[in-house]
Design an enzyme around this catalytic site. Structure first.
Site, PDB file in Angstrom:
ATOM      1  N   ASN A 194       0.888  -1.168   0.000  1.00  0.00           N
ATOM      2  CA  ASN A 194       0.000   0.000   0.000  1.00  0.00           C
ATOM      3  C   ASN A 194       0.922   1.212   0.000  1.00  0.00           C
ATOM      4  OD1 ASN A 194      -1.843   2.022   0.447  1.00  0.00           O
ATOM      5  ND2 ASN A 194      -2.201   1.511   2.605  1.00  0.00           N
ATOM      6  N   LYS A 238       0.313   4.294  -0.430  1.00  0.00           N
ATOM      7  CA  LYS A 238      -0.246   5.541   0.116  1.00  0.00           C
ATOM      8  C   LYS A 238       0.072   6.718  -0.825  1.00  0.00           C
ATOM      9  CE  LYS A 238       0.095   3.410   4.590  1.00  0.00           C
ATOM     10  NZ  LYS A 238       0.099   3.556   6.039  1.00  0.00           N
ATOM     11  N   HIS A 261      -9.384   1.901   4.387  1.00  0.00           N
ATOM     12  CA  HIS A 261      -8.128   2.004   5.146  1.00  0.00           C
ATOM     13  C   HIS A 261      -8.333   2.976   6.311  1.00  0.00           C
ATOM     14  CE1 HIS A 261      -4.024   2.998   6.201  1.00  0.00           C
ATOM     15  NE2 HIS A 261      -3.704   1.836   5.665  1.00  0.00           N
ATOM     16  N   GLU A 274      -6.616   5.276   7.427  1.00  0.00           N
ATOM     17  CA  GLU A 274      -6.317   6.694   7.144  1.00  0.00           C
ATOM     18  C   GLU A 274      -7.511   7.360   6.460  1.00  0.00           C
ATOM     19  OE1 GLU A 274      -2.651   5.861   5.143  1.00  0.00           O
ATOM     20  OE2 GLU A 274      -1.789   5.290   7.075  1.00  0.00           O
ATOM     21  N   GLU A 321      -5.938  -4.502  10.302  1.00  0.00           N
ATOM     22  CA  GLU A 321      -4.899  -3.513  10.561  1.00  0.00           C
ATOM     23  C   GLU A 321      -5.220  -2.756  11.849  1.00  0.00           C
ATOM     24  OE1 GLU A 321      -2.682  -2.543   6.639  1.00  0.00           O
ATOM     25  OE2 GLU A 321      -4.231  -1.071   6.961  1.00  0.00           O
ATOM     26  N   GLY A 381       2.089   2.472  10.657  1.00  0.00           N
ATOM     27  CA  GLY A 381       3.068   3.538  10.498  1.00  0.00           C
ATOM     28  C   GLY A 381       3.722   3.955  11.804  1.00  0.00           C
ATOM     29  N   SER A 408       2.886  -1.958  10.331  1.00  0.00           N
ATOM     30  CA  SER A 408       4.318  -2.048  10.640  1.00  0.00           C
ATOM     31  C   SER A 408       4.905  -3.439  10.376  1.00  0.00           C
ATOM     32  CB  SER A 408       4.601  -1.616  12.083  1.00  0.00           C
ATOM     33  OG  SER A 408       4.244  -0.250  12.256  1.00  0.00           O
TER      34      SER A 408
HETATM   35  P1  PGA Z   1       2.621   0.381   7.600  1.00  0.00           P
HETATM   36  O1  PGA Z   1       1.210   0.603   6.899  1.00  0.00           O
HETATM   37  O2  PGA Z   1       3.133  -0.959   7.105  1.00  0.00           O
HETATM   38  O3  PGA Z   1       3.480   1.532   7.152  1.00  0.00           O
HETATM   39  O4  PGA Z   1       2.370   0.374   9.068  1.00  0.00           O
HETATM   40  C1  PGA Z   1       0.322  -0.450   6.684  1.00  0.00           C
HETATM   41  C2  PGA Z   1      -0.919   0.067   6.048  1.00  0.00           C
HETATM   42  O5  PGA Z   1      -1.311   1.205   6.336  1.00  0.00           O
HETATM   43  O6  PGA Z   1      -1.552  -0.624   5.229  1.00  0.00           O
END
Ligand code: PGA
Length: 258
Positions: A13, A15, A100, A102, A172, A178, A218
């Site tokens: 992903n 982003k 997601h 976010e 998630e 993140g 992460s």
């Molecule tokens: P990350 O993000 O691996 O940077 O924690 C995962 C995601 O948001 O899908």
């Protein structure tokens, strides 16, 4: 059906990262590193809308599939700034990330809109990667299962058992995205198994056993092996580590072994 029979999917992903030349370079670097996974697991890169056409061209003939990071639920019309499912399928996009955290946190995404997007994606022939996960304080208040059960039920409302063959669920935990704070193997397994049990209640044991459930948050080259070895974790949705070809390929290799 046991884990070995389910389709493992490692999806990056990206982003809001990478211009077109940068996207091309990253995918060119990823392709040879993940070629061995062909026929064993699915490798997907979910990229910004502006990179989709480039990504599809660069990965043509390879085992890297392309996904979008969002999709609107209406077919067309006065929705300035939005992208429809038909626009994505016409390009050759196969997957789409939906709900997601976010988008839920910063862009007002709700379970209702996640559900609408999921159904629109399925109707157009896209494979939705539907994201669910609890906030830190929801975990601290011991309501993780309630939160996840509600999301699963609402996000998949009116999605048929047949359509579930094309749905991927990504667990998630919001506190792990993140932040570098990864869920332990046991925490991630526990919730992924809970998701599968919910799917069994909503559909059937057979449907639940066949659904690919990813962990995300992460996940990186160092911690992926333990997570991917868990019986109910069939892959990963990878943010930061998907922007580094080497790290991403290590995760793909771990999933092949997982
Ligand atoms: P990350 O993000 O691996 O940077 O924690 C995962 C995601 O948001 O899908």
């Amino acid at each position: 059906m046991n884990k070995a029979k389910r389709k493992a999917i490692i999806a990056g992903n990206w982003k809001m990262n990478k211009t077109r030349p940068e996207a091309k370079a990253l995918l060119e670097a990823i392709k040879p590193l993940v070629a061995e996974a062909a026929g064993k697991i699915e490798v997907v890169a979910c990229v910004p809308f502006t990179n989709l056409e480039t990504a599809i061209n660069v990965t043509a003939g390879s085992n890297v599939k392309i996904g979008a990071e969002n999709v609107h639920f209406e077919k067309s019309g006065a929705f300035t700034g939005e992208i429809s499912a038909d626009m994505l399928t016409e390009l050759g996009v196969e997957y789409v990330v939906i709900g997601h955290s976010e988008r839920r946190q910063y862009f007002g995404e709700t379970d209702e809109t996640v559900n609408k997007r999921t159904r629109a994606a399925l109707a157009a022939g896209l494979k939705p990667i539907v994201c669910v996960g609890e906030l830190l304080w929801e975990r601290e208040c011991n309501i993780t299962e309630e939160v996840i059960a509600r999301q699963i039920k609402l996000d998949l409302w009116d999605v048929t058992a047949e359509q579930m063959a094309n749905v991927v669920i990504a667990y998630e935990p919001v506190w792990a995205i993140g932040t570098g704070k990864v869920a332990t193997d046991e925490q991630a397994q526990e919730v992924c198994a809970f998701i599968r049990a919910q799917l069994a209640k909503l559909y059937s044991a057979e449907v639940a056993e066949a659904v690919t459930i990813q962990y995300g948050g992460s996940m990186n080259a160092k911690n992926c092996a333990g997570l991917l070895a868990q019986p109910d974790i069939d892959g990963g949705l990878i943010g930061g580590a998907s922007l580094k070809a080497e790290d991403f390929s290590i995760i793909v290799k771990a999933a092949v072994e997982g």
